[in-house]
Motif scaffolding. Structure first.
Motif, short mmCIF file in Angstrom:
data_model
loop_
_atom_site.label_atom_id
_atom_site.label_comp_id
_atom_site.label_asym_id
_atom_site.label_seq_id
_atom_site.Cartn_x
_atom_site.Cartn_y
_atom_site.Cartn_z
N UNK A 185 0.64 -1.25 -0.04
CA UNK A 185 -0.04 0.08 -0.08
C UNK A 185 0.89 1.48 0.05
N UNK A 186 2.28 1.05 0.40
CA UNK A 186 2.94 2.03 0.38
C UNK A 186 3.41 2.89 -0.90
N UNK A 187 3.28 2.02 -1.83
CA UNK A 187 3.56 2.37 -3.23
C UNK A 187 2.16 2.47 -4.19
N UNK A 188 1.11 1.89 -3.62
CA UNK A 188 -0.20 1.96 -4.36
C UNK A 188 -0.33 1.03 -5.27
N UNK A 189 0.30 -0.13 -5.21
CA UNK A 189 0.36 -1.32 -6.00
C UNK A 189 -0.26 -2.51 -5.48
N UNK A 190 -0.94 -2.87 -6.18
CA UNK A 190 -1.91 -4.33 -5.81
C UNK A 190 -1.15 -5.44 -5.74
N UNK A 191 -1.14 -6.57 -5.01
CA UNK A 191 -0.58 -7.81 -4.96
C UNK A 191 -0.42 -8.27 -6.53
N UNK A 192 -1.45 -8.26 -7.14
CA UNK A 192 -1.55 -8.66 -8.68
C UNK A 192 -0.72 -8.07 -9.41
N UNK A 193 -0.69 -6.73 -9.40
CA UNK A 193 0.53 -5.86 -10.19
C UNK A 193 2.11 -6.26 -9.64
N UNK A 194 1.94 -6.41 -8.36
CA UNK A 194 3.49 -6.68 -7.76
C UNK A 194 3.94 -7.92 -8.52
N UNK A 195 3.11 -9.01 -8.62
CA UNK A 195 3.49 -10.13 -8.80
C UNK A 195 3.77 -10.27 -10.36
N UNK A 196 2.93 -9.46 -11.16
CA UNK A 196 3.19 -9.46 -12.46
C UNK A 196 4.44 -8.94 -12.83
N UNK A 197 4.86 -7.79 -12.22
CA UNK A 197 6.09 -7.04 -12.26
C UNK A 197 7.25 -7.90 -12.03
N UNK A 255 7.87 -10.91 -14.49
CA UNK A 255 8.42 -10.14 -15.79
C UNK A 255 9.82 -9.67 -15.51
N UNK A 256 10.05 -9.14 -14.48
CA UNK A 256 11.69 -8.97 -14.33
C UNK A 256 12.46 -10.16 -14.26
N UNK A 257 11.93 -11.17 -13.54
CA UNK A 257 12.72 -12.36 -13.50
C UNK A 257 12.95 -13.04 -14.56
N UNK A 258 11.86 -12.80 -15.58
CA UNK A 258 12.05 -13.65 -16.88
C UNK A 258 13.06 -12.93 -17.80
N UNK A 259 13.43 -11.68 -17.61
CA UNK A 259 14.41 -10.86 -18.33
C UNK A 259 15.60 -11.09 -17.68
N UNK A 260 16.00 -11.52 -16.65
CA UNK A 260 17.26 -11.88 -16.11
C UNK A 260 17.93 -13.07 -16.44
N UNK A 261 19.35 -13.17 -16.52
CA UNK A 261 19.93 -14.21 -16.88
C UNK A 261 19.74 -15.45 -15.79
N UNK A 262 19.77 -16.67 -16.16
CA UNK A 262 19.64 -17.44 -15.23
C UNK A 262 20.72 -17.59 -13.79
N UNK A 263 20.20 -17.74 -12.59
CA UNK A 263 21.17 -17.40 -11.61
C UNK A 263 21.22 -16.13 -11.34
N UNK A 264 20.59 -15.02 -11.78
CA UNK A 264 20.77 -13.85 -11.14
C UNK A 264 19.64 -13.50 -10.62
N UNK A 265 19.72 -12.93 -9.28
CA UNK A 265 18.17 -12.38 -8.65
C UNK A 265 18.20 -10.99 -8.63
#
Length: 424
Positions: free
Chosen positions: A102-114, A117-127
């Motif tokens: 709620x601090x950033x005005x983001x829903x749980x669904x939006x947070x999970x989608x974001x 999406x970021x994890x999909x773009x990262x190389x394997x093994x990079x957090x």
């Protein structure tokens, strides 16, 4: 209950407790369930779902019921029907996640989608934490300054360090263009951006072609110094400063060091007007830079002691040095020497260069060589002394540069002819 509004009637003694957020209401009440003749106390959570149906859920633990009630009224207020089927533990976790977002005005669904999406773009093994840590190193929090502000502080720092006015003017001139082109916070500049900008620069003399590789490298070197200063001031990361300093522009083409022959210098002096004898002969037989000659005063020329004193303020390297006056130079200077006053009869180094080119060089029909006076001195002096260290000391240069550019250009016999040019 956080920011939940409650109409609190005690849930003890059968009286319900009502939790309300906006128009959403959830009721908690106590009841006893009889199983096999034994009584089991329960706390019931009751609410009306979005379809208007009454829903109930019973819990043996009052705290679990309370967590579920808070999550339910929160979900109802947002119209989040999916959350209403959670168990008590899931409801607690769901509620906690929503509160943190709620601090950033983001829903749980939006947070999970974001996140996915970021994890999909990262190389394997990079957090994601590694990416955030790397970003934090490259973009330090706290002070934020523009390129122009950092340049102002850098110039002041170099001035305090005792850099010459010539060097400070060079910094202002070259980096001033850079600051004008990058009117952004210094930490947002990247090495590829700098490389692209340097390659776009035009030759200021012709304005037709790009800078030579060597000139471009000089610009990058100054920009690298600016960013290393910014790193020391905690304005950019070490990685960014090093990336900019290591920009590769390719190898510069080797250039031949141009010098005058003894015959050409004799002709130049023979066709030289009296007011140019001093700067021409000092450049040829002491190796004093044109910019230094333009600011040199007769008070710095001691014919009796046999030295020319170059003060730190007029030297390119901001280092004071004494240059010995050879006998032939002493004889050229004696008839025109003054107790004090400027040696340069023109306006600045460009004016002096113009007069030398249009005067003695034109009259003697000798092709003028850029920096030819200094290059000639270093070449002939090195052949005469066989000491790069001594020539570097007299010329205000480094032994490495002297050895690299002036070694074996002339013979000792030619050096003797050069320093054997005397007035008729």
């Amino acid at each position: 209950m956080g920011n939940l509004h409650s109409r609190a009637r005690s849930a003890t003694k059968g009286k319900p407790l009502v939790l309300q957020r906006g128009s959403a209401r959830v009721t908690l009440y106590r009841q006893v369930r009889n199983v096999g003749g034994k009584e089991y106390p329960q706390t019931v959570v009751a609410w009306f779902s979005a379809d208007g149906k009454r829903r109930r859920k019973a819990f043996s633990e009052p705290e679990e019921a309370r967590s579920h009630a808070e999550a339910t009224v929160s979900a109802l207020s947002r119209g989040d029907a999916a959350a209403l089927g959670f168990t008590g533990t899931d409801a607690t976790l769901y509620h906690a996640a929503c509160e943190r977002l709620s601090e950033w005005g983001v829903s749980l669904t939006e947070a999970v989608a974001e996140y996915t999406d970021f994890r999909r773009k990262l190389p394997p093994g990079v957090s994601l934490s590694e990416v955030v840590a790397d970003f934090a190193r490259r973009h330090p929090a706290g002070k934020r300054k523009s390129v122009s502000e950092v340049l102002t502080e850098f110039v002041a720092d170099r001035e305090r360090a005792g850099c010459s006015k010539v060097h400070l003017a060079d910094i202002q001139g070259r980096l001033g263009r850079f600051a004008a082109a990058f009117q952004v916070p210094v930490h947002t500049v990247t090495a590829p951006m700098v490389k692209e900008w340097v390659r776009s620069l035009k030759n200021s003399r012709t304005d037709k072609g790009p800078l030579s590789v060597r000139s471009a490298q000089n610009v990058v070197r100054l920009i690298g110094s600016l960013f290393h200063f910014a790193r020391r001031e905690k304005l950019v990361s070490r990685e960014l400063a090093e990336e900019i300093a290591e920009i590769d522009l390719g190898r510069s083409e080797p250039t031949e060091t141009g010098i005058f022959t003894p015959q050409q210098m004799a002709a130049l002096l023979a066709h030289c007007p009296p007011d140019l004898i001093a700067p021409l002969s000092l450049g040829a037989f002491c190796g004093i830079r044109l910019a230094e000659l333009a600011r040199l005063d007769w008070k710095s020329v001691d014919l009796q002691a046999g030295f020319v004193r170059i003060e730190a303020g007029m030297s390119k390297t901001a280092a004071r040095r004494l240059v010995p006056i050879p006998e032939n130079l002493r004889q050229w200077l004696t008839p025109v020497a003054k107790a004090e006053g400027p040696i340069n009869p023109s306006e600045g180094s460009s004016g002096l260069n113009h007069r030398l080119v249009r005067g003695p060089a034109k009259a003697a029909r000798v092709k003028w060589v850029k920096n030819g006076l200094r290059h000639s001195f270093c070449s002939y002096r090195l052949a005469q002394t066989s000491s790069a260290a001594q020539v570097a000391l007299e010329a205000g240069n480094s032994p490495t540069m002297v050895f690299r550019h002036y070694r074996e250009l002339v013979t000792p016999e030619q050096a003797a002819a050069w320093f054997g040019i005397f007035p008729a």
